[in-house]
Design a protein around this motif. Structure first.
Motif, PDB file in Angstrom:
ATOM      1  N   THR A  24      -6.187 -11.322  -5.626  1.00 22.76           N
ATOM      2  CA  THR A  24      -7.473 -10.822  -5.113  1.00 22.76           C
ATOM      3  C   THR A  24      -7.416 -10.649  -3.602  1.00 22.76           C
ATOM      4  O   THR A  24      -7.900  -9.653  -3.033  1.00 22.76           O
ATOM      5  CB  THR A  24      -8.590 -11.798  -5.491  1.00 22.76           C
ATOM      6  N   ARG A  25      -6.823 -11.614  -2.929  1.00 23.20           N
ATOM      7  CA  ARG A  25      -6.727 -11.549  -1.469  1.00 23.20           C
ATOM      8  C   ARG A  25      -5.897 -10.353  -1.023  1.00 23.20           C
ATOM      9  O   ARG A  25      -6.285  -9.608  -0.113  1.00 23.20           O
ATOM     10  CB  ARG A  25      -6.121 -12.850  -0.953  1.00 23.20           C
ATOM     11  N   MET A  26      -4.750 -10.144  -1.659  1.00 26.91           N
ATOM     12  CA  MET A  26      -3.888  -9.033  -1.264  1.00 26.91           C
ATOM     13  C   MET A  26      -4.514  -7.696  -1.624  1.00 26.91           C
ATOM     14  O   MET A  26      -4.373  -6.712  -0.886  1.00 26.91           O
ATOM     15  CB  MET A  26      -2.521  -9.188  -1.939  1.00 26.91           C
ATOM     16  N   ARG A  27      -5.213  -7.632  -2.768  1.00 26.62           N
ATOM     17  CA  ARG A  27      -5.860  -6.371  -3.155  1.00 26.62           C
ATOM     18  C   ARG A  27      -6.901  -5.968  -2.121  1.00 26.62           C
ATOM     19  O   ARG A  27      -6.954  -4.816  -1.699  1.00 26.62           O
ATOM     20  CB  ARG A  27      -6.502  -6.513  -4.529  1.00 26.62           C
ATOM     21  N   GLY A  28      -7.737  -6.917  -1.698  1.00 29.56           N
ATOM     22  CA  GLY A  28      -8.745  -6.586  -0.694  1.00 29.56           C
ATOM     23  C   GLY A  28      -8.126  -6.215   0.643  1.00 29.56           C
ATOM     24  O   GLY A  28      -8.556  -5.249   1.302  1.00 29.56           O
ATOM     25  N   LEU A  29      -7.086  -6.964   1.061  1.00 28.33           N
ATOM     26  CA  LEU A  29      -6.444  -6.693   2.344  1.00 28.33           C
ATOM     27  C   LEU A  29      -5.782  -5.323   2.358  1.00 28.33           C
ATOM     28  O   LEU A  29      -5.974  -4.518   3.294  1.00 28.33           O
ATOM     29  CB  LEU A  29      -5.408  -7.791   2.624  1.00 28.33           C
TER      30      LEU A  29
END
Length: 830
Positions: free
Chosen positions: A596-601
């Motif tokens: 989730t963190r990498m997708r948003g970033l």
């Protein structure tokens, strides 16, 4: 009032500052001297008595009491002494009374000593009495009073001086006030006279204006009375307030019978379709001040008959509740004439088309040799006849098309069209004409846009415009058709020629029927004069208008715009990258929080993120389409990621795929040949983005795009960049910058804001939509940017500099920083 107050204050100051009366002072000083003399006489009598001489005044107790009473009488002080001065005098008198009592006691003691025969004791008492005499105390009282008097007198003198100065100031002020009052009185008289004169002039002007107003009202009333059109005044709800005689005649009614009733309900027939009724109601309700709405509608008379009417509804400007004026014109005769004209045109056109078609066919057969070879002169005559027959047929077709368009009966077959295909079809139809005239045709279609419209009609428009451009272009010239997408989702069509140009006077009548620029053109160039009128009508039915830009001697440009059609999204597998304008990154991890963190970033940076939770799912992604980069979590549940990546490197298809590893340990161990970067946990976002940017860039040395419309500035910036060992691309306008950025994604953009065609803001907006979204940017402009401007002028890592303030060292240093070590790289590592 001010002057009177000043005079009263002056009088008071003079009264307060007058010299004090001297009688109180003289009386009190005389009483003090008498006290002193009496005290001395008493002491002399005590001495005489001691010497055995006869006393003059007496030394009895009554004499001492008299002196004491005289001292008490002196406690009534003059009025000019202050409270403090009076306390001082009371103290001096108390000392005197004390000395007097002591002297009386010493005298009594001396007399007692004499009675006992104690002569020495008596002498000692008398000696003490003479040493501490009351007369000396009386002198002290006198001296004290004199000192107090002198001090008070000095203070009085100072006060009188101050009062005198203040009095002089007030006198001067009073004089000034009186002078100003006199001047003000004179000015007031002058103003009063001028005011009376102006009032008189305004009164006469108002009288004249009232007379003119009455005359204007009379003229307006006469105009309303004489107007052949019906004029009605309506309120906000459509209620009839007033109407002129022509309206009464048109509707066959009396004003007294209809005033106050709803005009629309009264004038519109019940058989009127709901859509037509709504158009009339909307025109009466939504017309803006200063504007008028004109429409045609059948209207109803009081006898039940209907008539075609032209309604013009305008809002009356002014304050208060809205008012509307409705102009009603009976157009029964006009409709009859139009019907007759249309019938005539239709009949004549039909009767002409049939024989003309036969004549054209026959002439074509003759020209083709069906009757054998014709003599050259006869063949020329046949060719001339066929050409003019075709011209006559085109004229009839044009007239019919124009009449259909004006009557709103031309039906458009609207479909989605490729603009490049429209240009190609147009050139195919006029190329023979252009070759004969020695004119070359060029098409410039940018970005392959699509529009919606009637294909045949749009080709007709372009054909008319291009054929006119060819006719009026000199031999050897070129005609260019440009198609480009404008901001706001509009596609602009431009037909540019190199002809003689069109004057402003000629442009005013260019789109009229049967209009030619002049008679010589009519004879030498031919044409019916209907082509532009028909083209304008077709374009208007497509929701636009043809515009003309021309300068005499420098050619002409005819333009019109159509709404662009956005390509419909294509339903594809979610694993297949569908947007070539963005980089695709496959993130493979079983950690939901990390995913989730990498997708948003990555999404915020403009990457398209594909997700996989296992090596099997990631392999399916790679089989369907290769992403631009692969991010692998080394802690996957279904196998060794290192072995999987080694197998990818052994396959030709995935050998060059950039791989970024995320691991719980910080060393890269044996994985060095397989990774672009090895990132330990916790994940550093800046390092991830930097590595991705390096991984997705094209091989080769660092690339910098310099965008500036000033050639000297570009040369300077390019020289600075080249000294750093980078490959420099130049652009002098926004469109070129966008095109270069799309062709070869730069590692850094140096951008000016004030650019022709597309400014810096528009360039940034366009690049944000594609792969350039994460590109580092240096905004280098002479314009002072606001905070809002800086937020809009942002891509990846962005820095803003002002040309007049930033030094060369600052700019070069920022270039080094934003290239992130790419300066030393000559090729992309495998």
């Amino acid at each position: 009032m001010v002057a009177a107050g000043a005079l009263l204050l002056l009088c008071g100051l003079f009264a307060m500052g007058r010299p004090w009366a001297t009688s109180d002072n003289d009386r009190y000083r005389s009483a003090l001297r008498h006290l002193r003399v009496a005290s001395g006489d008493l002491e002399m009598d005590v001495l005489r008595e001691r010497m055995g001489l006869r006393t003059l005044h007496g030394t009895d107790a009554e004499d001492f009491a008299a002196l004491r009473a005289r001292a008490d009488a002196l406690r009534v002080f003059p009025s000019f002494l202050s409270d403090m001065d009076r306390r001082t005098m009371n103290a001096a008198l108390d000392i005197f009374v004390g000395a007097l009592d002591e002297s009386a006691a010493l005298l009594a003691r001396a007399r007692a000593a004499d009675a006992k025969g104690a002569k020495e004791e008596a002498d000692a008492a008398v000696q003490a009495l003479l040493e501490n005499t009351a007369s000396s105390r009386a002198d002290r009282v006198i001296n004290t009073y004199l000192a107090l008097f002198e001090r008070t007198q000095a203070s009085n003198e100072r006060s009188r001086i101050v009062f005198f100065v203040v009095s002089l100031s007030l006198v001067a002020y009073v004089l000034v006030v009186m002078v100003r009052l006199s001047s003000a009185t004179s000015d007031l008289a002058s103003l009063n006279s001028d005011l009376e004169r102006r009032v008189d002039e305004r009164t006469r002007a108002l009288s004249a204006a009232n007379g003119e107003l009455r005359a204007n009202e009379a003229r307006k009333a006469a105009i309303l009375e004489a107007s052949p059109d019906g004029i009605l005044l309506l309120d906000e709800g459509g209620g009839l307030l007033e109407l002129n005689p022509a309206a009464q005649r048109t509707f066959q009614l009396q004003a007294t019978d209809v005033v106050g009733r709803n005009f629309l309900a009264l004038a519109l027939p019940a058989s009127l379709p709901e859509g037509a009724r709504k158009r009339v109601l909307s025109a009466a309700r939504d017309t803006a001040p200063g504007h008028a709405t004109r429409l045609e509608s059948p209207c109803l008379r009081t006898d039940g008959s209907t008539f075609p009417a032209e309604l013009t509804i305008a809002r009356v400007p002014g304050e208060g509740p809205p008012r509307f004026t409705a102009f009603v014109r009976d157009i029964t005769e006009r409709k009859a004439v139009e019907r007759m004209k249309n019938e005539f045109i239709s009949t004549v056109s039909h009767e002409l088309r049939t024989p003309l078609t036969s004549i054209r066919g026959s002439l074509g057969l003759l020209e083709g040799g069906i009757m054998g070879d014709l003599p050259p002169q006869a063949l020329d005559m046949v060719r001339i006849a066929r050409t003019n027959t075709e011209r006559l047929i085109r004229l009839i077709n044009d007239i019919l098309d124009l009449e259909k368009m004006e009557a709103g009966k031309l039906e458009l077959k609207v479909v989605t069209l490729e603009c490049s295909e429209l240009v190609d079809a147009t050139f195919a139809g006029v190329r023979g004409m252009a070759d004969s005239a020695g004119v070359s045709l060029h098409g410039e279609v940018t970005d392959s846009p699509q529009v919606k419209g009637d294909r045949d009609r749009l080709i007709q428009v372009l054909t008319n415009l291009v054929s006119n451009a060819v006719k009026f272009s000199p031999q050897g010239a070129s005609v260019t058709v440009r198609v480009e997408v404008e901001a706001g989702s509009q596609v602009r069509f431009s037909v540019v020629d190199q002809g003689p140009g069109i004057s402003a006077e000629q442009r005013a009548r260019l789109f009229g029927r049967f209009q030619q620029l002049d008679s010589s053109d009519t004879r030498s160039k031919g044409g019916t004069g209907l082509g532009l009128a028909i083209s304008q009508a077709i374009v208007e039915q497509h929701g636009s208008r043809i515009g003309v830009e021309s300068e005499e001697g420098h050619g002409s440009t005819f333009t019109f715009t159509l709404e662009a059609v956005k390509p419909a999204p294509v339903a594809v597998s979610p694993f297949v990258p569908e947007d070539p304008s963005r980089y695709d990154v496959l993130v493979t991890t079983a950690d939901a929080e990390l995913a989730t963190r990498m997708r948003g970033l990555l999404a915020d940076e403009g990457y398209r993120v594909l997700s996989a939770t296992s090596l099997i799912e990631a392999a399916k992604h790679l089989d369907e389409a290769l992403p631009d980069a692969l991010v692998v979590d080394m802690q996957l549940p279904d196998g060794q990621a290192l072995d999987w990546v080694r197998r990818l490197r052994e396959q030709p298809r995935t050998h060059e795929l950039p791989v970024l590893a995320v691991s719980g340990r910080s060393d890269n161990g044996e994985g060095v040949p397989y990774w672009v970067d090895w990132m330990p946990r916790p994940l550093e976002e800046s390092r991830l983005l930097k590595s991705l940017r390096y991984a997705t860039r094209q091989p080769g040395q660092a690339r910098v795009l310099v965008v500036d419309d000033d050639a000297s500035t570009r040369r300077t910036l390019c020289a600075q960049m080249e000294r750093l060992g980078v490959q420099v691309f130049e652009a002098a306008d926004g469109e070129s910058a966008v095109e270069l950025a799309r062709e070869t994604t730069p590692d850094l953009i140096v951008l000016d804001v004030g650019l022709p065609r597309l400014d810096g803001f528009e360039v940034v907006d366009i690049l944000r939509q594609g792969k350039g979204r994460a590109t580092p940017l240096i905004v280098f402009t002479g314009r002072d940017l606001t905070r809002m401007d800086e937020r809009q002028l942002t891509l990846g890592i962005t820095r803003h500099f002002t040309k007049s303030r930033a030094s060369e060292e600052e700019l070069v240093s920022s270039v080094r920083d934003l290239l992130n070590g790419l300066l030393a790289r000559k090729a992309h590592p495998s």
